[in-house]
Design a protein around this motif. Structure first.
Motif, short mmCIF file in Angstrom:
data_model
loop_
_atom_site.label_atom_id
_atom_site.label_comp_id
_atom_site.label_asym_id
_atom_site.label_seq_id
_atom_site.Cartn_x
_atom_site.Cartn_y
_atom_site.Cartn_z
N VAL A 49 9.63 14.63 -4.56
CA VAL A 49 9.66 13.46 -5.44
C VAL A 49 10.93 12.65 -5.20
O VAL A 49 10.91 11.42 -5.07
N GLN A 50 12.08 13.36 -5.13
CA GLN A 50 13.35 12.68 -4.90
C GLN A 50 13.37 11.97 -3.55
O GLN A 50 13.91 10.86 -3.41
N SER A 51 12.77 12.61 -2.55
CA SER A 51 12.71 12.00 -1.22
C SER A 51 11.94 10.69 -1.26
O SER A 51 12.34 9.69 -0.65
N ARG A 52 10.83 10.65 -2.00
CA ARG A 52 10.01 9.44 -2.09
C ARG A 52 10.69 8.36 -2.94
O ARG A 52 10.56 7.16 -2.65
N ILE A 53 11.43 8.79 -3.95
CA ILE A 53 12.18 7.82 -4.76
C ILE A 53 13.22 7.12 -3.88
O ILE A 53 13.39 5.90 -3.93
N GLU B 47 13.10 6.78 -0.65
CA GLU B 47 12.40 5.93 0.31
C GLU B 47 12.09 4.57 -0.30
O GLU B 47 12.25 3.53 0.34
N MET B 48 11.65 4.58 -1.58
CA MET B 48 11.34 3.32 -2.25
C MET B 48 12.61 2.49 -2.46
O MET B 48 12.60 1.26 -2.31
N GLU C 250 0.83 -1.21 0.00
CA GLU C 250 0.00 0.00 0.00
C GLU C 250 0.87 1.26 0.00
O GLU C 250 0.59 2.23 -0.73
N ARG C 251 1.95 1.25 0.83
CA ARG C 251 2.83 2.41 0.89
C ARG C 251 3.54 2.64 -0.44
O ARG C 251 3.66 3.78 -0.90
N ARG C 252 3.98 1.57 -1.09
CA ARG C 252 4.67 1.73 -2.38
C ARG C 252 3.73 2.28 -3.44
O ARG C 252 4.12 3.10 -4.28
N GLU C 253 2.48 1.83 -3.39
CA GLU C 253 1.51 2.35 -4.35
C GLU C 253 1.28 3.84 -4.13
O GLU C 253 1.17 4.62 -5.10
N GLN C 254 1.21 4.28 -2.85
CA GLN C 254 1.05 5.71 -2.55
C GLN C 254 2.25 6.51 -3.06
O GLN C 254 2.08 7.59 -3.66
N LEU C 255 3.45 5.97 -2.84
CA LEU C 255 4.66 6.66 -3.30
C LEU C 255 4.70 6.76 -4.82
O LEU C 255 5.06 7.79 -5.39
N GLU C 256 4.33 5.67 -5.49
CA GLU C 256 4.36 5.65 -6.95
C GLU C 256 3.36 6.66 -7.53
O GLU C 256 3.65 7.35 -8.53
#
Length: 637
Positions: A284-288, A290-291, A262-268
């Motif tokens: 965006v870079q921060s979330r990339i 994190e993934m 679920e978290r990966r889908e939110q990040l994507e």
């Protein structure tokens, strides 16, 4: 302590385990479990130093000793049983021989050096447990069901199963710091398993064992090593606790996987939406990142629970099988005399007793495979029989393919149903197209059992049906037999299987003690209660033999103990123990005198002391022998 560090093992292009760290501390009791082919035996062979790792190391203490018992293949010859067991203590035996040699010399010399050497050897012999060595050997061999008359038999006279018992006896006598046992209960009857269970619970060092006996694992181990999905996982607790923990762990992993997904889908979604928005670039870079930092959670594939049901047979009459005044001899060996036995519809009877007592013979008489020498066998109204022997594979067509042969037995079932049944008995994938002739003995027996389950007989006679089955296959068979509406008579040495199926127990007694059967209501646990069995499996009281199981069993079978003899034996044992203690004290005093320099300087005193020491040492050995005989007689009552 023994440890795997960064360990990996590959077999036949398949990874059994990799990047594995495993620590087995001193005194740990570890059960190794997993599906057939998962690498349990390989793991034990690696720890024993028989097989190398592909990667990593096996670490252990410098003074560590290892003892490994494989499933089969060991054979002893060239010595008597007693001498084979004594060979474990080769160093101690050498000391004893030198002591005896010196005793002969010291009677005719006053050489101070010889007296000093003799004293040193006596001390070494005492510290190493030499005086109690024969008693120790006797205890182990008796626990493994060897008879006093077996001690002087040559090892090559014993069959394969008894050969493995000899190997186990030698290992237990050695007392290695790490004991590695691969299916140690395979060749043991129930009472011997009970003894081994108690022995391992008292064992002072670490023990790792592979077993498909659920009850044995529950009673002995305090840790479980699970080999599954190319991983090695350690759990604390016995087997039942492991099953709960494993299920809880799977629930947690699935929940963590769902949360991560679920978290990966939110990040994507965020990344894809704002990838080209300058004001959101840093977010965006921060979330990339994190993934990228996320360690992906893998969910183990769901282990399908296999269910199988017998085709329910037509009912038989109330009385299924009967033996009247039946006797069976093999040459001079007497198995049964004047045996009366009645089996009723719906009975689920477990046959138990020592190996060689006659359980398989009784099944063959009931099945009609062998006829009684005297007396008669009577088959009830509309009874249809099916008999699974330990060598059942011999009646199979070696040229037939497994799936084709199974289809011929049950043409009404669809191929997927047949393949499900075969899968529960460890025939997967292309295995079902193998010809029966290329299967090993164990595989053929497994297939013969699966094949028999498709026949709608209303009376099943099963001789060791759980041999060669893993824990899951045993559960499949047990559940199918629980749902089966016919009559079942079976031999098994698996406590969990007997407790889960039997509603009556027949204890088959060997010819040396009368040769017959004793009926008890309930499963094995209830049998132990009614029979008055002690925790170590020795019989406290033998009940009256039951001539006809169809009759209502007594709620408390009468014992056949002679109270006067029991009391006399108890007094004799107590008196012997007191005398042994006195003699032990005198032997210690004489040893101290022999170690005293003043004794050496007086030739007459040294010879007198030595002669007295020899007399008391011999007396001590005789007392121990008499004590063993009396305690064995008392335990047998």
């Amino acid at each position: 302590m023994i440890q795997l560090a960064g360990a990996a093992k590959h077999f036949g292009g398949r990874t059994l385990f990799s990047n594995t760290d495993l620590l087995i501390p001193d005194r740990a009791r570890v059960g190794v479990v997993g599906a057939n082919g998962s690498g349990k035996t390989t793991l034990l062979r690696i720890l024993a130093g028989v097989e190398p790792l592909d990667e990593g190391k096996v670490l252990q203490n410098k003074d560590q000793t290892l003892g490994y018992l494989p499933q089969e293949g060991l054979r002893m010859a060239g010595r008597s049983l007693l001498d084979e067991c004594r060979s474990v203590f080769a160093g101690l035996m050498a000391i004893e021989r030198e002591i005896h040699e010196l005793e002969g010399q010291l009677e005719h010399t006053d050489d101070l050096g010889l007296f000093e050497r003799y004293s040193d050897l006596q001390h070494q012999f005492q510290i190493a447990g030499g005086p109690s060595l024969e008693a120790k050997i006797g205890t182990i061999l008796s626990g493994l069901a060897f008879l006093p008359s077996d001690l002087n038999r040559q090892c090559e006279e014993f069959s394969g199963g008894w050969q493995m018992r000899i190997a186990l006896a030698k290992l237990l006598l050695q007392e290695p710091r790490v004991l590695l046992l691969d299916e140690p209960t395979n060749h043991l009857d129930l009472e011997t398993r009970n003894w081994l269970e108690e022995y391992l619970n008292r064992y002072p060092y670490a023990c790792l064992l592979v077993s498909h006996d659920r009850y044995f694992l529950d009673a002995v181990v305090d840790r479980i090593v699970d080999l599954a999905l190319s991983k090695v996982t350690l759990y604390t607790g016995n087997y039942t606790s492991f099953l709960r923990q494993k299920e809880d762990r799977l629930v947690q992993i699935r929940a963590a996987y769902a949360n991560q997904k679920e978290r990966r889908e939110q990040l994507e979604v965020f990344i894809n939406r704002f990838r080209y928005t300058a004001t959101k670039a840093s977010q965006v870079q921060s979330r990339i990142k994190e993934m990228e930092r996320m360690e992906l959670i893998e969910v183990p594939p769901h282990e399908e629970t296999i269910h199988f049901s017998f085709p329910q047979p037509k009912p038989s009459g109330r009385r299924v099988l009967e033996l009247r005044k039946a006797s069976k001899h093999y040459g001079s060996k007497r198995v049964f005399d004047d045996l009366d036995l009645v089996l009723d519809r719906g009975d689920r009877i477990g046959l138990i007793g020592q190996n060689g007592a006659g359980k398989s013979t009784l099944l063959r008489l009931l099945s009609g495979t062998e006829a009684p020498d005297t007396g008669e066998r009577i088959v009830g109204h509309q009874v249809t029989l099916d008999f699974f022997a330990q060598d059942q594979y011999k009646v199979l067509d070696e040229n037939a393919r497994i799936l084709d042969d199974l289809t011929s037995v049950s043409p009404t079932l669809m191929v997927p149903q047949l393949r499900t049944l075969l899968g529960s008995f460890l025939f997967h994938g292309d295995d079902v197209f193998k010809r029966i002739g290329v299967l090993s003995g164990g595989e053929r027996n497994r297939y013969a059992l699966a094949r028999m389950l498709l026949r709608p007989a209303n009376c099943l006679l099963l001789d060791e049906p759980t041999n060669h089955l893993d824990l899951q296959a045993k559960e499949v068979l047990l559940e199918a037999l629980r749902q089966y509406t016919g009559t079942v008579i079976f031999v098994s040495h698996d406590r969990a299987f007997i407790d889960g199926l039997a509603n009556k127990i027949i204890h088959v007694t060997p010819a040396e003690t009368g040769g017959g059967v004793e009926l008890y209501p309930g499963n094995y646990e209830e049998y132990r209660y009614h029979a008055g069995l002690q925790a170590d499996g020795t019989r406290a009281a033998a009940p009256q033999a039951a001539a006809a199981p169809s009759a209502a069993p007594p709620s408390a079978p009468k014992a056949r103990i002679n109270p006067q003899r029991q009391q006399a034996l108890k007094k004799a044992v107590s008196a012997l123990e007191a005398e042994i203690a006195t003699v032990e004290e005198e032997v210690k005093a004489l040893e101290a005198a022999l170690a005293d320099e003043a004794t050496f300087r007086d030739a007459q005193l040294s010879q007198t002391t030595l002669a007295r020491y020899k007399t008391q040492s011999d007396r001590r050995a005789a007392l121990y022998t008499e004590w063993e005989e009396k305690t064995a007689s008392l335990a047998a009552l």
